[in-house]
Design a protein around this motif. Structure first.
Motif, PDB file in Angstrom:
ATOM      1  N   ALA A   1     -54.682 -64.921 -20.067  1.00  0.00           N
ATOM      2  CA  ALA A   1     -53.494 -65.331 -19.317  1.00  0.00           C
ATOM      3  C   ALA A   1     -52.974 -64.170 -18.470  1.00  0.00           C
ATOM      4  N   PRO A   2     -52.240 -64.462 -17.393  1.00  0.00           N
ATOM      5  CA  PRO A   2     -51.681 -63.390 -16.553  1.00  0.00           C
ATOM      6  C   PRO A   2     -50.812 -62.411 -17.342  1.00  0.00           C
ATOM      7  N   GLU A   3     -50.108 -62.893 -18.357  1.00  0.00           N
ATOM      8  CA  GLU A   3     -49.221 -62.031 -19.147  1.00  0.00           C
ATOM      9  C   GLU A   3     -49.926 -61.377 -20.348  1.00  0.00           C
ATOM     10  N   PHE A   4     -51.237 -61.433 -20.380  1.00  0.00           N
ATOM     11  CA  PHE A   4     -52.059 -60.907 -21.476  1.00  0.00           C
ATOM     12  C   PHE A   4     -51.736 -59.447 -21.788  1.00  0.00           C
ATOM     13  N   THR A   5     -51.742 -59.134 -23.100  1.00  0.00           N
ATOM     14  CA  THR A   5     -51.655 -57.746 -23.566  1.00  0.00           C
ATOM     15  C   THR A   5     -52.735 -57.515 -24.612  1.00  0.00           C
ATOM     16  N   HIS A   6     -53.198 -56.266 -24.690  1.00  0.00           N
ATOM     17  CA  HIS A   6     -54.265 -55.890 -25.617  1.00  0.00           C
ATOM     18  C   HIS A   6     -53.879 -54.590 -26.306  1.00  0.00           C
ATOM     19  N   GLN A   7     -54.125 -54.540 -27.597  1.00  0.00           N
ATOM     20  CA  GLN A   7     -53.861 -53.326 -28.369  1.00  0.00           C
ATOM     21  C   GLN A   7     -55.013 -53.104 -29.325  1.00  0.00           C
ATOM     22  N   VAL A   8     -55.571 -51.884 -29.300  1.00  0.00           N
ATOM     23  CA  VAL A   8     -56.584 -51.491 -30.272  1.00  0.00           C
ATOM     24  C   VAL A   8     -55.848 -50.873 -31.460  1.00  0.00           C
ATOM     25  N   LEU A   9     -56.230 -51.303 -32.637  1.00  0.00           N
ATOM     26  CA  LEU A   9     -55.665 -50.801 -33.888  1.00  0.00           C
ATOM     27  C   LEU A   9     -56.776 -50.185 -34.726  1.00  0.00           C
ATOM     28  N   PRO A  10     -56.503 -49.270 -35.629  1.00  0.00           N
ATOM     29  CA  PRO A  10     -55.183 -48.823 -36.038  1.00  0.00           C
ATOM     30  C   PRO A  10     -54.534 -47.937 -34.966  1.00  0.00           C
ATOM     31  N   GLU A  11     -53.214 -47.892 -35.001  1.00  0.00           N
ATOM     32  CA  GLU A  11     -52.470 -47.096 -34.034  1.00  0.00           C
ATOM     33  C   GLU A  11     -52.830 -45.627 -34.105  1.00  0.00           C
ATOM     34  N   SER A  12     -53.356 -45.166 -35.255  1.00  0.00           N
ATOM     35  CA  SER A  12     -53.734 -43.757 -35.403  1.00  0.00           C
ATOM     36  C   SER A  12     -54.821 -43.334 -34.408  1.00  0.00           C
ATOM     37  N   LEU A  13     -55.526 -44.301 -33.808  1.00  0.00           N
ATOM     38  CA  LEU A  13     -56.525 -43.965 -32.783  1.00  0.00           C
ATOM     39  C   LEU A  13     -55.860 -43.501 -31.490  1.00  0.00           C
ATOM     40  N   GLY A  14     -54.580 -43.797 -31.348  1.00  0.00           N
ATOM     41  CA  GLY A  14     -53.846 -43.329 -30.175  1.00  0.00           C
ATOM     42  C   GLY A  14     -54.212 -44.039 -28.884  1.00  0.00           C
ATOM     43  N   MET A  15     -54.725 -45.252 -28.974  1.00  0.00           N
ATOM     44  CA  MET A  15     -55.088 -45.984 -27.771  1.00  0.00           C
ATOM     45  C   MET A  15     -53.879 -46.766 -27.265  1.00  0.00           C
ATOM     46  N   PRO A  16     -53.616 -46.683 -25.979  1.00  0.00           N
ATOM     47  CA  PRO A  16     -52.419 -47.347 -25.448  1.00  0.00           C
ATOM     48  C   PRO A  16     -52.558 -48.861 -25.428  1.00  0.00           C
ATOM     49  N   ALA A  17     -51.417 -49.542 -25.509  1.00  0.00           N
ATOM     50  CA  ALA A  17     -51.404 -50.981 -25.274  1.00  0.00           C
ATOM     51  C   ALA A  17     -51.686 -51.179 -23.786  1.00  0.00           C
TER      52      ALA A  17
END
Length: 151
Positions: free
Chosen positions: A33-49
């Protein structure tokens, strides 16, 4: 591939899974979708949303280091009440100049109301393998004098 026996939500999730093997960011973005968001977890990897555009750019960079890649579902769970699909998958591929690659992830996808597009994906990966990939790519990119890719 769409299956008449599956819900729209499941067909959309399988479209996402299948798009990984295309190594094409255009194919990857199609079910989002146009409003799509993606996040790689765990957050400890420091990858941005990432929003949809940033995710497209990220997938282009990641796909560029693979000659072959596939998401192989191990288990797929549909949550109709939550309008979501959860996929446990193996990620298998071939890194250009670095050989075979395998990792494991859990994709948690939330869909549009009609189930035809993904609005949110949270991807929980094996952090040890993600860091190993980052190390391999950093070494390779340093040899080639190229920019390091966020794994």
């Amino acid at each position: 591939m769409a299956d008449a026996g599956r819900s729209t939500r499941l067909n959309t999730a399988y479209a996402v899974i299948d798009s990984y093997s295309s190594l094409s960011s255009e194919a990857m973005l199609a079910p989002l979708a146009p409003e799509f968001t993606h996040q790689v977890l765990p957050e400890s990897l420091g990858m941005p949303a990432r929003d949809r555009d940033a995710f497209g750019a990220h997938s282009t960079r990641i796909f560029s280091v693979f000659s072959r890649f596939a998401m192989v579902p191990q288990a797929v769970f549909e949550d109709a009440a939550g309008n979501a699909v959860v996929v446990h998958a193996k990620m298998v591929g071939e890194l250009v100049g670095l050989g075979a690659w395998e990792n494991e992830c859990v994709l948690m996808m939330r869909m549009t109301d009609d189930g035809s597009k993904v609005v949110e994906s949270r991807e929980f990966v094996d952090s040890a393998k993600a860091n190993l990939l980052r190390e391999k790519l950093t070494a390779k990119m340093n040899e080639d004098g190229a920019k390091v890719v966020d794994a």
